[in-house]
Design a protein around this motif. Structure first.
Motif, short mmCIF file in Angstrom:
data_model
loop_
_atom_site.label_atom_id
_atom_site.label_comp_id
_atom_site.label_asym_id
_atom_site.label_seq_id
_atom_site.Cartn_x
_atom_site.Cartn_y
_atom_site.Cartn_z
N SER A 30 0.82 -1.21 0.00
CA SER A 30 0.00 0.00 0.00
C SER A 30 0.86 1.26 0.00
O SER A 30 0.54 2.24 -0.68
CB SER A 30 -0.94 -0.01 1.21
OG SER A 30 -1.72 1.15 1.26
N ILE A 65 -7.00 3.27 6.31
CA ILE A 65 -7.47 1.96 5.88
C ILE A 65 -7.46 0.97 7.04
O ILE A 65 -8.43 0.24 7.28
CB ILE A 65 -6.60 1.42 4.72
CG1 ILE A 65 -6.78 2.29 3.47
CG2 ILE A 65 -6.97 -0.02 4.40
CD1 ILE A 65 -5.80 1.96 2.36
N ASP A 183 -14.13 5.77 -0.41
CA ASP A 183 -13.01 6.14 -1.27
C ASP A 183 -11.89 6.69 -0.40
O ASP A 183 -12.10 7.66 0.33
CB ASP A 183 -13.47 7.18 -2.30
CG ASP A 183 -12.39 7.50 -3.31
OD1 ASP A 183 -11.36 6.80 -3.32
OD2 ASP A 183 -12.58 8.43 -4.10
N ILE A 254 -18.64 1.93 3.51
CA ILE A 254 -17.99 0.71 3.05
C ILE A 254 -18.77 -0.47 3.63
O ILE A 254 -18.75 -0.69 4.84
CB ILE A 254 -16.52 0.64 3.49
CG1 ILE A 254 -15.77 1.85 2.95
CG2 ILE A 254 -15.87 -0.65 3.00
CD1 ILE A 254 -14.34 1.93 3.43
N LEU A 288 -9.48 -5.02 4.10
CA LEU A 288 -9.67 -3.70 3.52
C LEU A 288 -8.41 -3.25 2.74
O LEU A 288 -8.53 -2.60 1.70
CB LEU A 288 -10.00 -2.68 4.61
CG LEU A 288 -10.92 -1.52 4.18
CD1 LEU A 288 -12.19 -2.06 3.58
CD2 LEU A 288 -11.23 -0.62 5.35
N CYS A 291 -8.60 -5.06 -0.59
CA CYS A 291 -9.59 -4.45 -1.48
C CYS A 291 -9.09 -3.12 -2.02
O CYS A 291 -9.31 -2.79 -3.20
CB CYS A 291 -10.90 -4.25 -0.73
SG CYS A 291 -11.78 -5.77 -0.30
N ASP A 292 -8.40 -2.35 -1.18
CA ASP A 292 -7.86 -1.06 -1.63
C ASP A 292 -6.77 -1.26 -2.67
O ASP A 292 -6.74 -0.56 -3.68
CB ASP A 292 -7.31 -0.29 -0.43
CG ASP A 292 -6.76 1.06 -0.82
OD1 ASP A 292 -7.57 1.92 -1.27
OD2 ASP A 292 -5.54 1.27 -0.71
N GLY A 295 -8.36 -2.19 -5.94
CA GLY A 295 -8.97 -1.03 -6.59
C GLY A 295 -7.94 -0.10 -7.21
O GLY A 295 -8.24 0.59 -8.20
N GLU A 303 -8.14 4.80 -10.25
CA GLU A 303 -8.49 4.09 -9.01
C GLU A 303 -9.98 3.79 -8.95
O GLU A 303 -10.81 4.66 -9.23
CB GLU A 303 -8.06 4.92 -7.81
CG GLU A 303 -8.30 4.25 -6.48
CD GLU A 303 -7.73 5.05 -5.32
OE1 GLU A 303 -8.29 4.98 -4.22
OE2 GLU A 303 -6.72 5.75 -5.54
N ILE A 306 -13.03 2.09 -3.16
CA ILE A 306 -13.04 0.88 -2.35
C ILE A 306 -14.46 0.46 -1.98
O ILE A 306 -14.70 -0.72 -1.66
CB ILE A 306 -12.19 1.09 -1.07
CG1 ILE A 306 -11.87 -0.26 -0.43
CG2 ILE A 306 -12.91 2.01 -0.10
CD1 ILE A 306 -10.84 -0.19 0.66
N THR A 309 -15.04 -2.23 -4.64
CA THR A 309 -14.27 -3.47 -4.49
C THR A 309 -14.66 -4.21 -3.21
O THR A 309 -14.85 -5.43 -3.22
CB THR A 309 -12.77 -3.17 -4.49
OG1 THR A 309 -12.47 -2.21 -3.46
CG2 THR A 309 -12.34 -2.60 -5.83
N ALA A 310 -14.79 -3.48 -2.10
CA ALA A 310 -15.18 -4.12 -0.83
C ALA A 310 -16.61 -4.63 -0.91
O ALA A 310 -16.93 -5.70 -0.38
CB ALA A 310 -15.02 -3.14 0.32
#
Length: 327
Positions: A30, A65, A183, A254, A288, A291-292, A295, A303, A306, A309-310
């Motif tokens: 990340s 996150i 996001d 989320i 998380l 998922c981030d 994304g 991007e 999230i 994606t989550a």
């Protein structure tokens, strides 16, 4: 320890070494991932450009996150023990949608409202929505536990429709859809610090972990063991409301994180929160982060929020859990 199907489960709940390794690897990924490539030489020497990128964007994003993943997972655990159903979390009890509505109301009633004021409105609306949901569930006796989150999803849809109608009336529809979707791309230094409200929530949840475990046994059993059921339920709902409002204010809504992580951990380690809560927290942060990262790589250098994606990953796991519950 009793699992979500009522079967006794025994086993070690020590923090898995592999989970720590995965978490560390995801954190490093990340930090290094982004549209602006980090120069490893500059990273070692902490050049102005590299240092600014890390301190102003990458590190705040990583912290947000991790705290969001931990907070939402902990919220799911608390709600599941209060409602005594494995399929509930803020996204399936109307809590997230109520927090959105609270923020919209604060923007119209107090246009100059600061972050704390908006968080207070979101917290109050989330708390009231959770109380109403619990009253509804207690009034209806379900033979099938899957119907409990279905009612929650219907209830949340009503609150979401109210929020959208309110936004439409006040010409905030487009902006609401933009900043209420989960996001992390907007997280920068100086605009995310309210997420630190989750830290004391995590500590308090761990302090009350044994009480929440007893709470999940039901009102009669908890009262017979000397637990003040109403007080602990109120404490749990307040902790959930604060966490949900802080995350919605900072990064948007989320879904599903608080649902899938507690279920997966309970299936392996049982329901003793005093032992499993650290695993739940670390697994929630790891999910998380994953998922981030997904994304940020699917359409690199662009991007995917999230929230998408989550929601997609969590929804698939949620469906598998429901099918397992039906069987």
């Amino acid at each position: 320890m009793v699992d979500w199907k009522g079967h006794t489960r025994w086993g070690s709940s020590r923090m898995p070494v592999a989970l720590w390794f995965i978490f560390g690897l995801l954190c490093l990924t990340s930090l290094l991932l982004g549209a602006q490539q980090l120069d490893f030489g500059g990273l070692w020497a902490m050049s102005d450009n590299t240092g600014l990128t890390l301190t102003a964007s990458r590190i705040p994003r990583l912290i947000a996150i991790i705290l969001t993943g931990i907070g939402l997972s902990v919220c799911g655990v608390i709600l599941q023990h209060i409602v005594r159903n494995r399929f509930v979390e803020p996204g399936t009890t109307g809590g997230l949608d109520a927090a959105k509505l609270g923020i919209l109301v604060s923007l119209t009633l107090i246009p100059a409202a600061g972050t704390l004021s908006k968080m207070l409105f979101a917290m109050l609306f989330c708390l009231m929505a959770s109380l109403v949901y619990i009253v509804i569930i207690r009034q209806i006796r379900f033979r099938n536990s899957v119907l409990v989150p279905v009612i929650g999803l219907m209830y949340g849809s009503i609150l979401s429709a109210l929020a959208e109608f309110y936004a439409y009336q006040n010409n905030m529809m487009q902006s609401m859809q933009t900043w209420l979707m989960g996001d992390f791309s907007r997280v920068v230094q100086g605009h995310y610090e309210i997420i630190y409200f989750i830290l004391p929530i995590i500590l308090l949840t761990y302090v009350f972990a044994h009480r929440f475990t007893v709470l999940g046994m039901g009102e009669d059993m908890a009262s017979s063991l000397g637990l003040n059921y109403a007080t602990m339920t109120a404490i749990g709902l307040v902790l959930v409301a604060i966490t949900v409002s802080a995350t919605v204010i900072t990064v948007g809504a989320i879904p599903f994180v608080g649902l899938v992580i507690p279920n997966l951990v309970a299936l392996k380690y049982g329901d003793n929160l005093a032992k499993t809560l650290p695993v739940v927290a670390l697994a929630g942060a790891s999910l998380l982060l994953l998922c981030d990262i997904a994304g940020r790589t699917i359409l690199y250098p662009y991007e995917v929020p999230i929230g998408l994606t989550a929601g997609g990953a969590g929804g698939m796991i949620f469906l598998m859990l429901i099918l397992r519950g039906l069987r």
